[in-house]
Design a protein around this motif. Sequence first.
Motif, PDB file in Angstrom:
ATOM      1  N   ASP A 152       0.839  -1.203   0.000  1.00 19.93           N
ATOM      2  CA  ASP A 152       0.000   0.000   0.000  1.00 19.93           C
ATOM      3  C   ASP A 152       0.870   1.248   0.000  1.00 19.93           C
ATOM      4  OD1 ASP A 152      -2.544  -1.151  -0.126  1.00 19.93           O
ATOM      5  OD2 ASP A 152      -2.542  -1.562   2.018  1.00 19.93           O
ATOM      6  N   LEU A 153       2.196   1.067  -0.022  1.00 17.48           N
ATOM      7  CA  LEU A 153       3.145   2.180  -0.031  1.00 17.48           C
ATOM      8  C   LEU A 153       3.826   2.304  -1.389  1.00 17.48           C
ATOM      9  CD1 LEU A 153       4.953   1.484   3.367  1.00 17.48           C
ATOM     10  CD2 LEU A 153       3.138   3.142   2.925  1.00 17.48           C
ATOM     11  N   GLU A 154       4.168   3.528  -1.759  1.00 17.29           N
ATOM     12  CA  GLU A 154       4.988   3.713  -2.946  1.00 17.29           C
ATOM     13  C   GLU A 154       6.375   3.163  -2.660  1.00 17.29           C
ATOM     14  OE1 GLU A 154       4.794   7.268  -5.227  1.00 17.29           O
ATOM     15  OE2 GLU A 154       2.952   7.892  -4.209  1.00 17.29           O
ATOM     16  N   PHE A 155       7.091   2.789  -3.716  1.00 16.55           N
ATOM     17  CA  PHE A 155       8.365   2.095  -3.555  1.00 16.55           C
ATOM     18  C   PHE A 155       9.344   2.867  -2.675  1.00 16.55           C
ATOM     19  CE2 PHE A 155      12.393   0.227  -4.930  1.00 16.55           C
ATOM     20  CZ  PHE A 155      12.066  -1.111  -4.791  1.00 16.55           C
ATOM     21  N   GLU A 156       9.420   4.183  -2.854  1.00 17.71           N
ATOM     22  CA  GLU A 156      10.356   5.009  -2.089  1.00 17.71           C
ATOM     23  C   GLU A 156      10.033   5.020  -0.597  1.00 17.71           C
ATOM     24  OE1 GLU A 156       8.247   6.799  -4.557  1.00 17.71           O
ATOM     25  OE2 GLU A 156       9.505   5.651  -5.910  1.00 17.71           O
ATOM     26  N   ASP A 157       8.783   4.737  -0.248  1.00 20.55           N
ATOM     27  CA  ASP A 157       8.344   4.791   1.145  1.00 20.55           C
ATOM     28  C   ASP A 157       8.463   3.453   1.869  1.00 20.55           C
ATOM     29  OD1 ASP A 157       7.734   7.472   0.849  1.00 20.55           O
ATOM     30  OD2 ASP A 157       5.703   7.041   0.145  1.00 20.55           O
ATOM     31  N   ILE A 158       8.868   2.423   1.174  1.00 18.74           N
ATOM     32  CA  ILE A 158       9.037   1.106   1.789  1.00 18.74           C
ATOM     33  C   ILE A 158      10.346   1.129   2.560  1.00 18.74           C
ATOM     34  CG2 ILE A 158       9.368  -1.350   1.351  1.00 18.74           C
ATOM     35  CD1 ILE A 158       7.663  -0.871  -1.232  1.00 18.74           C
ATOM     36  N   LYS A 159      10.273   1.045   3.880  1.00 19.14           N
ATOM     37  CA  LYS A 159      11.476   1.189   4.699  1.00 19.14           C
ATOM     38  C   LYS A 159      11.615   0.142   5.793  1.00 19.14           C
ATOM     39  CE  LYS A 159      11.764   6.205   4.097  1.00 19.14           C
ATOM     40  NZ  LYS A 159      11.693   6.122   2.720  1.00 19.14           N
ATOM     41  N   LYS A 160      10.564  -0.582   6.085  1.00 22.30           N
ATOM     42  CA  LYS A 160      10.592  -1.405   7.283  1.00 22.30           C
ATOM     43  C   LYS A 160      10.763  -2.900   6.987  1.00 22.30           C
ATOM     44  CE  LYS A 160       6.932  -0.970   9.712  1.00 22.30           C
ATOM     45  NZ  LYS A 160       5.828  -0.694  10.596  1.00 22.30           N
ATOM     46  N   GLN A 161       9.697  -3.567   6.568  1.00 26.16           N
ATOM     47  CA  GLN A 161       9.723  -5.011   6.418  1.00 26.16           C
ATOM     48  C   GLN A 161       8.986  -5.452   5.162  1.00 26.16           C
ATOM     49  OE1 GLN A 161       7.737  -6.018  10.077  1.00 26.16           O
ATOM     50  NE2 GLN A 161       9.653  -6.334  11.158  1.00 26.16           N
ATOM     51  N   LEU A 162       9.517  -6.506   4.543  1.00 24.49           N
ATOM     52  CA  LEU A 162       8.871  -7.154   3.411  1.00 24.49           C
ATOM     53  C   LEU A 162       8.691  -8.630   3.752  1.00 24.49           C
ATOM     54  CD1 LEU A 162      11.051  -5.759   0.476  1.00 24.49           C
ATOM     55  CD2 LEU A 162       8.948  -4.810   1.402  1.00 24.49           C
ATOM     56  N   LYS A 163       7.586  -9.198   3.349  1.00 28.68           N
ATOM     57  CA  LYS A 163       7.307 -10.606   3.626  1.00 28.68           C
ATOM     58  C   LYS A 163       7.616 -11.432   2.396  1.00 28.68           C
ATOM     59  CE  LYS A 163       5.268 -14.088   5.799  1.00 28.68           C
ATOM     60  NZ  LYS A 163       6.132 -15.191   5.858  1.00 28.68           N
ATOM     61  N   GLU A 164       8.420 -12.488   2.583  1.00 21.76           N
ATOM     62  CA  GLU A 164       8.741 -13.410   1.494  1.00 21.76           C
ATOM     63  C   GLU A 164       7.529 -14.261   1.126  1.00 21.76           C
ATOM     64  OE1 GLU A 164      11.920 -15.865   2.861  1.00 21.76           O
ATOM     65  OE2 GLU A 164      13.443 -14.385   2.340  1.00 21.76           O
ATOM     66  N   ASP A 165       7.595 -14.889  -0.036  1.00 24.92           N
ATOM     67  CA  ASP A 165       6.570 -15.832  -0.474  1.00 24.92           C
ATOM     68  C   ASP A 165       7.061 -17.249  -0.173  1.00 24.92           C
ATOM     69  OD1 ASP A 165       5.143 -17.716  -2.305  1.00 24.92           O
ATOM     70  OD2 ASP A 165       4.124 -15.868  -2.858  1.00 24.92           O
ATOM     71  N   PRO A 166       6.258 -18.065   0.490  1.00 28.55           N
ATOM     72  CA  PRO A 166       6.709 -19.416   0.836  1.00 28.55           C
ATOM     73  C   PRO A 166       6.833 -20.347  -0.370  1.00 28.55           C
ATOM     74  CG  PRO A 166       4.413 -19.134   1.432  1.00 28.55           C
ATOM     75  CD  PRO A 166       4.922 -17.787   0.986  1.00 28.55           C
ATOM     76  N   ASP A 167       6.289 -19.947  -1.512  1.00 33.34           N
ATOM     77  CA  ASP A 167       6.233 -20.834  -2.671  1.00 33.34           C
ATOM     78  C   ASP A 167       7.316 -20.613  -3.715  1.00 33.34           C
ATOM     79  OD1 ASP A 167       3.969 -22.099  -1.637  1.00 33.34           O
ATOM     80  OD2 ASP A 167       2.636 -20.607  -2.519  1.00 33.34           O
ATOM     81  N   SER A 168       8.256 -19.702  -3.482  1.00 33.52           N
ATOM     82  CA  SER A 168       9.235 -19.444  -4.528  1.00 33.52           C
ATOM     83  C   SER A 168      10.617 -19.119  -3.990  1.00 33.52           C
ATOM     84  CB  SER A 168       8.762 -18.295  -5.429  1.00 33.52           C
ATOM     85  OG  SER A 168       9.749 -18.020  -6.395  1.00 33.52           O
ATOM     86  N   ARG A 169      11.506 -20.073  -4.068  1.00 35.25           N
ATOM     87  CA  ARG A 169      12.897 -19.852  -3.661  1.00 35.25           C
ATOM     88  C   ARG A 169      13.543 -18.784  -4.529  1.00 35.25           C
ATOM     89  NH1 ARG A 169      17.670 -21.800  -5.736  1.00 35.25           N
ATOM     90  NH2 ARG A 169      19.397 -21.859  -4.291  1.00 35.25           N
ATOM     91  N   THR A 170      13.341 -18.863  -5.838  1.00 30.34           N
ATOM     92  CA  THR A 170      13.973 -17.924  -6.765  1.00 30.34           C
ATOM     93  C   THR A 170      13.491 -16.498  -6.525  1.00 30.34           C
ATOM     94  OG1 THR A 170      14.135 -19.677  -8.413  1.00 30.34           O
ATOM     95  CG2 THR A 170      14.422 -17.425  -9.200  1.00 30.34           C
TER      96      THR A 170
END
Length: 110
Positions: free
Chosen positions: A5-23
């Motif tokens: 819900d944030l613009e790319f420049e405002d992403i500063k804290k945490q990102l959640k990985e996807d459990p289905d894709s190692r790559t």
Amino acid sequence: MYFSDLEFEDIKKQLKEDPDSRTSNLLLHTLNTHFGRPKIQLLINGQQTEDADGYLIIGDRAFEAEKKYRYKYDLGKIWKEAHWLPFYFFAIWVSKLKFLMTVINHLINA
């Protein structure tokens, strides 16, 4: 795809990985390491996600995420813009398989 819900420049804290894709998770780690801004904490499966700035979502679940989140970011496109190489170079680079040089040369010259 990465959704937030944030613009790319405002992403500063945490990102959640996807459990289905190692790559895709490895690509997210690589881009996070090389963006030249403070590193964002990457949450693996099982870690709290309520406060994450966004989520890496692949497959059919991404269609639902498009309706839920305001922004979506194509990590393959970000990779290509940053490194001037198609995404398959990254996939080969992180692959568990050993590729023969003839295969790599074929892809380069395709």
